[in-house]
Write a protein that holds these residues in place. Structure first.
Motif, short mmCIF file in Angstrom:
data_model
loop_
_atom_site.label_atom_id
_atom_site.label_comp_id
_atom_site.label_asym_id
_atom_site.label_seq_id
_atom_site.Cartn_x
_atom_site.Cartn_y
_atom_site.Cartn_z
N PHE A 108 0.83 -1.21 0.00
CA PHE A 108 0.00 0.00 0.00
C PHE A 108 0.87 1.26 0.00
CE2 PHE A 108 -3.64 -2.58 1.73
CZ PHE A 108 -4.59 -2.16 0.82
N THR A 109 1.83 1.32 0.90
CA THR A 109 2.61 2.54 1.04
C THR A 109 3.52 2.77 -0.15
OG1 THR A 109 4.20 1.29 2.40
CG2 THR A 109 2.52 2.55 3.56
N GLU A 110 4.09 1.69 -0.70
CA GLU A 110 4.94 1.85 -1.89
C GLU A 110 4.15 2.37 -3.08
OE1 GLU A 110 6.77 -1.90 -2.58
OE2 GLU A 110 7.86 -1.90 -0.67
N ALA A 111 2.85 1.98 -3.14
CA ALA A 111 2.01 2.41 -4.26
C ALA A 111 1.37 3.78 -4.02
CB ALA A 111 0.93 1.36 -4.51
N GLY A 112 1.66 4.38 -2.86
CA GLY A 112 1.14 5.70 -2.58
C GLY A 112 -0.25 5.72 -1.98
N TYR A 113 -0.72 4.55 -1.51
CA TYR A 113 -2.03 4.47 -0.86
C TYR A 113 -1.85 4.40 0.65
CZ TYR A 113 -4.07 3.13 -5.40
OH TYR A 113 -4.48 3.11 -6.69
N LYS A 114 -2.86 4.90 1.37
CA LYS A 114 -2.82 4.67 2.81
C LYS A 114 -3.28 3.24 3.07
CE LYS A 114 -7.49 6.34 3.98
NZ LYS A 114 -8.26 7.30 4.76
N PRO A 115 -2.75 2.59 4.11
CA PRO A 115 -3.17 1.22 4.41
C PRO A 115 -4.68 1.13 4.59
CG PRO A 115 -1.24 1.80 5.68
CD PRO A 115 -1.70 3.06 5.00
N GLY A 116 -5.26 0.07 4.04
CA GLY A 116 -6.71 -0.06 4.03
C GLY A 116 -7.32 -0.28 5.41
N GLU A 117 -8.43 0.33 5.65
CA GLU A 117 -9.26 0.20 6.84
C GLU A 117 -8.46 -0.01 8.13
OE1 GLU A 117 -13.51 -1.86 7.62
OE2 GLU A 117 -11.83 -3.21 7.78
N THR A 118 -7.99 1.08 8.69
CA THR A 118 -7.26 1.04 9.95
C THR A 118 -8.26 1.11 11.10
OG1 THR A 118 -5.34 2.10 8.96
CG2 THR A 118 -5.54 2.19 11.36
N VAL A 119 -8.37 0.01 11.84
CA VAL A 119 -9.31 -0.09 12.96
C VAL A 119 -8.54 -0.53 14.19
CG1 VAL A 119 -11.38 -1.23 13.84
CG2 VAL A 119 -11.21 -0.66 11.41
N LEU A 120 -8.67 0.23 15.25
CA LEU A 120 -7.96 -0.07 16.49
C LEU A 120 -8.95 -0.33 17.62
CD1 LEU A 120 -5.21 2.71 16.43
CD2 LEU A 120 -4.98 0.32 15.72
N CYS A 121 -8.55 -1.19 18.53
CA CYS A 121 -9.31 -1.39 19.75
C CYS A 121 -9.11 -0.17 20.64
CB CYS A 121 -8.84 -2.66 20.45
SG CYS A 121 -9.51 -2.88 22.09
N THR A 122 -10.22 0.39 21.14
CA THR A 122 -10.13 1.55 22.04
C THR A 122 -10.86 1.29 23.36
OG1 THR A 122 -12.05 2.48 20.87
CG2 THR A 122 -9.86 3.24 20.20
N GLY A 123 -11.48 0.13 23.49
CA GLY A 123 -12.18 -0.24 24.72
C GLY A 123 -12.51 -1.72 24.69
N TRP A 160 -6.89 -9.88 11.47
CA TRP A 160 -6.73 -8.64 10.68
C TRP A 160 -6.56 -7.43 11.58
CZ3 TRP A 160 -5.51 -7.57 5.90
CH2 TRP A 160 -5.76 -6.30 5.38
N TYR A 161 -7.11 -7.51 12.79
CA TYR A 161 -7.07 -6.38 13.71
C TYR A 161 -5.88 -6.46 14.66
CZ TYR A 161 -11.81 -6.31 11.89
OH TYR A 161 -12.90 -6.30 11.05
N HIS A 162 -4.81 -7.13 14.22
CA HIS A 162 -3.67 -7.29 15.11
C HIS A 162 -2.32 -7.24 14.39
CE1 HIS A 162 -0.80 -9.62 17.65
NE2 HIS A 162 -1.39 -8.94 18.61
N LEU A 163 -2.11 -8.11 13.41
CA LEU A 163 -0.77 -8.28 12.82
C LEU A 163 -0.22 -7.00 12.23
CD1 LEU A 163 1.56 -10.24 12.06
CD2 LEU A 163 0.36 -10.65 9.90
N ARG A 164 -1.06 -6.18 11.63
CA ARG A 164 -0.60 -5.01 10.90
C ARG A 164 0.03 -3.95 11.80
NH1 ARG A 164 -4.85 -2.19 8.73
NH2 ARG A 164 -4.20 -2.17 6.54
N TYR A 165 -0.36 -3.98 13.08
CA TYR A 165 0.02 -2.90 13.99
C TYR A 165 1.22 -3.28 14.84
CZ TYR A 165 -4.74 -1.84 12.63
OH TYR A 165 -5.88 -1.62 11.89
N LYS A 166 2.06 -2.29 15.11
CA LYS A 166 3.24 -2.52 15.95
C LYS A 166 2.83 -3.04 17.33
CE LYS A 166 6.35 0.98 13.97
NZ LYS A 166 7.04 2.26 14.23
N GLU A 167 3.76 -3.74 17.94
CA GLU A 167 3.52 -4.23 19.30
C GLU A 167 3.04 -3.09 20.20
OE1 GLU A 167 3.53 -7.25 22.20
OE2 GLU A 167 4.03 -7.44 20.07
N GLY A 168 1.91 -3.32 20.88
CA GLY A 168 1.37 -2.31 21.78
C GLY A 168 0.42 -1.32 21.14
N LYS A 169 0.19 -1.41 19.82
CA LYS A 169 -0.66 -0.43 19.13
C LYS A 169 -2.06 -0.94 18.83
CE LYS A 169 2.65 2.73 18.46
NZ LYS A 169 2.60 4.09 19.03
N ALA A 170 -2.27 -2.25 18.79
CA ALA A 170 -3.57 -2.79 18.40
C ALA A 170 -4.64 -2.53 19.44
CB ALA A 170 -3.46 -4.29 18.12
N TYR A 171 -4.23 -2.48 20.70
CA TYR A 171 -5.19 -2.27 21.79
C TYR A 171 -4.47 -1.58 22.94
CZ TYR A 171 -2.77 -6.49 23.34
OH TYR A 171 -1.80 -7.41 23.69
#
Length: 403
Positions: A108-123, A160-171
């Motif tokens: 995504f980033t190499e092609a100039g797109y933002k990564p698709g559907e960024t969803v984080l746990c917030t609660g 999908w809601y875990h691997l993409r994000y750095k350690e400590g960022k998914a939740y």
């Protein structure tokens, strides 16, 4: 989990992976709706018409695992998260959120797109309603009840809601102390979703999962090992993901078929995300993951050979994606028949079955959907039809008279 029969129930001899090319009218209407120039009702009317037509086309081409083409979605993962309390979409994510060596993030980033559907746990995560039932109910309304068991719905992978994000960022750490706690609530949400969908008549589920295929990628593995933030090895994380899947499907009824598609990417212009054979994950994937069926990409050398299929147990099925959905050139039918038979030889070698018995647990498909992204890829409508016809012909030659 009991094995599925390959006759009137899924999986079928000829399959496709869910997404189909959209019409120009649907794309134009969706873009107008996104720009505030069309109403949601305008968009739904076009979707309804196009879904009705694509269902008829699939039946005319001889398919039983019918989908709605994912026509109500922008991307393949289908937005499971709006039905979850405790998850929040980030419209303009900070690049620092992501593990940049994860193949889809890199692409995504190499092609100039933002990564698709960024969803984080917030609660705390809690399932509060299905986002899929309306899609399935309309699909179901288009076919006789005798066909409902074959209707297929594709779901987002729970990891999908875990691997993409750095350690400590998914939740947040003040919400979940560790992955195990987080995954436990994700699994409960999927259990609730599958229960609701079952009550609506769904019997055929396909999880779309690029992430599992990333564990075949040496580039991803090397990036993971170099990342000082990571607290476990790639193999340990893969086992955690398999445990997560098993928890998600732990409560499904015996007559609900579940499968997983290991996607290697099918981005705009038919770019793939990851490479590497199934060898390094085959034992865990086939023997520990509680899926009835594996939909595997085998259209190019980037997926390796059929040897890993030696690890496929006798009570599981494989759909062999030997036909590419990425490019219009048609594969040689005779060669594809022989490839499927070659795969069966490796399955039989591992289980001691006859090759005929091994073939009885196989089917054939394109390696991926034709429009994982709603804009489609490097094939046109007539190319898609030709590919689907080819898959059907291959299946008819190997398993004459079977759906």
């Amino acid at each position: 989990m009991s094995s599925s029969k390959l006759h009137r129930n899924p999986p079928f001899r000829a399959e496709h992976l869910g997404s189909l090319l959209r019409t120009d009218k649907l794309l134009e209407t969706r873009h107008a709706w996104e720009a505030g120039k069309k109403s949601a009702k305008d968009l739904e009317a076009v979707e309804d018409t196009d879904v009705k037509e694509i269902v008829k086309l699939q039946y005319d081409l001889g398919y039983e695992a019918i989908t709605d083409g994912e026509y109500r979605r922008h991307m393949f993962w289908g937005s499971f998260w709006p039905g979850l309390e405790g998850m929040t979409e980030i419209a303009t994510p900070d690049p620092d959120l992501f593990r940049m060596y994860i193949p889809d993030i890199a692409a995504f980033t190499e092609a100039g797109y933002k990564p698709g559907e960024t969803v984080l746990c917030t609660g705390k995560i809690r399932h509060v309603g299905s986002t899929y039932t309306a899609q399935f109910d309309y699909l179901k309304s288009l076919v006789p009840e005798s066909k409902w068991a074959g209707l297929k719905l594709t779901l987002a992978a729970p990891n999908w809601y875990h691997l993409r994000y750095k350690e400590g960022k998914a939740y947040p750490k003040d919400v979940y102390k560790n992955d195990d706690e987080y995954f436990a609530d994700v699994a409960k949400a999927y259990q609730a979703e599958l229960k609701i969908l079952y009550e609506h008549g769904l019997r055929n589920v396909q999880f779309d999962d690029p992430n599992l295929a990333y564990f075949c990628s040496e580039a991803m593995i090397e990036g993971w090992k170099k990342d000082p933030l990571n607290t476990c090895s790639p193999d340990e994380l893969l086992e955690k993901y398999i445990d997560l899947y098993n928890a998600c499907v732990a409560e499904i009824p015996d007559d609900m078929h579940v499968g997983v598609h290991l996607c290697r990417g099918n981005f705009v212009n038919s770019r793939h995300f990851s490479e590497g054979g199934y060898d390094r994950i085959a034992t865990l994937l086939f023997q520990k993951l509680n899926m009835h069926t594996y939909y595997l990409e085998y259209d190019t050398a980037r997926a390796g050979g059929f040897e890993p299929l030696q690890h496929l147990p006798k009570n599981k099925n494989v759909i062999l994606g030997v036909v590419t959905s990425k490019f219009p050139q048609l594969e040689n039918e005779d060669e594809m028949v022989e490839r499927v038979k070659e795969a069966a030889k490796w399955i039989a070698k591992g289980t001691g079955e006859t090759e005929k018995e091994a073939l009885n647990r196989c089917g054939v498909s394109p390696q991926c959907g034709f429009a994982s992204h709603s804009s489609g890829n490097a094939v046109k409508w007539e190319d898609m039809i030709a590919k689907l016809k080819l898959v059907r012909r291959i299946a008819d030659r190997i398993w004459p008279g079977e759906p």
